[in-house]
Design an enzyme around this catalytic site. Structure first.
Site, PDB file in Angstrom:
ATOM      1  N   CYS A 133     108.834  73.375 -25.253  1.00 24.87           N
ATOM      2  CA  CYS A 133     108.840  72.078 -25.927  1.00 24.87           C
ATOM      3  C   CYS A 133     107.547  71.890 -26.712  1.00 24.87           C
ATOM      4  O   CYS A 133     106.510  71.544 -26.138  1.00 24.87           O
ATOM      5  CB  CYS A 133     109.023  70.945 -24.921  1.00 24.87           C
ATOM      6  SG  CYS A 133     109.053  69.301 -25.676  1.00 24.87           S
ATOM      7  N   CYS A 190     106.198  68.334 -26.618  1.00 22.10           N
ATOM      8  CA  CYS A 190     105.564  67.990 -25.345  1.00 22.10           C
ATOM      9  C   CYS A 190     104.163  68.586 -25.239  1.00 22.10           C
ATOM     10  O   CYS A 190     103.220  67.918 -24.797  1.00 22.10           O
ATOM     11  CB  CYS A 190     106.395  68.503 -24.171  1.00 22.10           C
ATOM     12  SG  CYS A 190     108.126  68.022 -24.193  1.00 22.10           S
ATOM     13  N   ASP A 191     104.018  69.849 -25.626  1.00 19.24           N
ATOM     14  CA  ASP A 191     102.805  70.594 -25.296  1.00 19.24           C
ATOM     15  C   ASP A 191     101.977  71.042 -26.493  1.00 19.24           C
ATOM     16  O   ASP A 191     100.892  71.601 -26.327  1.00 19.24           O
ATOM     17  CB  ASP A 191     103.187  71.840 -24.476  1.00 19.24           C
ATOM     18  CG  ASP A 191     103.882  71.473 -23.174  1.00 19.24           C
ATOM     19  OD1 ASP A 191     103.508  70.449 -22.586  1.00 19.24           O
ATOM     20  OD2 ASP A 191     104.795  72.207 -22.759  1.00 19.24           O
TER      21      ASP A 191
END
Length: 313
Positions: free
Chosen positions: A137, A140-141
């Site tokens: 992701c 997300c990261d």
């Protein structure tokens, strides 16, 4: 133990969608029963730190965040159980679900929050470095890789989207593509081509990762199995998988509509499925966003819908 019970609201899954649905359903007096599934807490338990969920200004460990949500759901009386729902008969209400211990649950309403599982290459190193440079992701990261060098595996629209997102943060983005072309749409191909810090490595396969305290590089093969095959190491700081997700919807597909990949289809922006009293929340019904905050929001909507359904509103 009785082998069959009746509940007003059964929640299947324990990520942000499942736990949020449990909080709302419990506060509405539905006395929900929640089965956590194979991965208690969902995909976020595979993430070391979550920085984009409101309310955690310093960020929060993914496991801790899920524990917080679980405790909040329990505080309002949710009956949270370890175990998995392995079979579903949605032919009649109350709906009949079966847990992996053989227990049968008759449910007036069902909230499906089973999530989706990211597809991986199947390398042992992906497990070894999970949360230490391996991610599925970018949204997300990606923040953790500002001004660093990363690789994205995949050649479709999702991979291009991930690469473009990362290109706005990272110093350099490699796209590792098995085929000699991108499968993405023309507009996505054009955007990638116009982004200076994205380099596409066509006809490349990743066969391993290396690093002492996290990912420091990838072992790659150019034109694997061909006469001009070449193996070398590609120095990177992050390795992002973008080869798709598999929604965890198999036991429901006989009864509910899905898209071609298996994502459960709902009515418009609502979590309602085609069956009365059955709702889908989170990543199992979301091929587009797959974020904790959107999953939590859909869990909230599903619980509100379940309450209104039971009250005949």
């Amino acid at each position: 133990m009785e082998q069959r019970e009746h509940v007003r609201c059964l929640i299947i899954g324990s990520g942000p969608a499942g736990y949020t649905a449990a909080i709302y359903a419990a506060r509405a007096g539905l006395e929900p029963v929640e089965y956590c599934g194979l991965q208690t807490g969902g995909q976020l338990t595979q993430t070391t730190e979550v920085e984009n969920f409101p309310g955690y200004p310093e960020g929060v460990d993914g496991n801790q965040m899920m524990l917080d949500l679980r405790q909040q759901a329990e505080r309002f009386g949710t009956d949270i159980r370890d175990g998995e729902i392995v079979a579903a008969d949605l032919s009649n209400r109350p709906y009949l679900l079966t847990a992996d211990n053989g227990r049968e649950i008759e449910a007036d309403t069902v909230i499906i929050a089973t999530g989706a599982s990211a597809k991986y290459l199947g390398l042992e190193d992906e497990k070894k470095y999970n949360g230490q440079g391996v991610s599925a992701c970018a949204t997300c990261d990606g923040f953790f890789y500002r001004k660093r060098t990363v690789a994205v595996v995949g050649g479709g629209d999702t991979a291009c989207e991930e690469a473009l997102y990362l290109a706005g943060l990272a110093k350099k983005v490699y796209m590792i593509v098995r085929k000699p072309f991108l499968r993405a749409s023309e507009v996505m191909k054009q955007r990638v081509a116009e982004t200076e810090n994205i380099e596409i490595l066509f006809e490349h396969n990743t066969v391993g990762l290396y690093g002492e305290n996290g990912v420091e590089g990838a072992h790659v093969v150019y034109r694997k199995g061909e006469a001009d095959e070449r193996r070398y190491d590609l120095p990177i700081d992050g390795f992002f998988l973008a080869i798709g997700h598999k929604p965890n919807s198999d036991i429901f597909r006989q009864w509910l509509d899905t898209d071609e990949t298996g994502y459960l289809l709902t009515e418009g922006d609502s979590p309602r499925t085609k069956l009365p009293g059955v709702y889908a929340a989170g990543d199992v019904a979301d091929p587009h966003y797959r974020q904790a905050i959107t999953a939590a929001a859909s869990g909230c909507k599903a619980a509100i819908e379940a309450d209104r359904f039971l009250r005949g509103i």
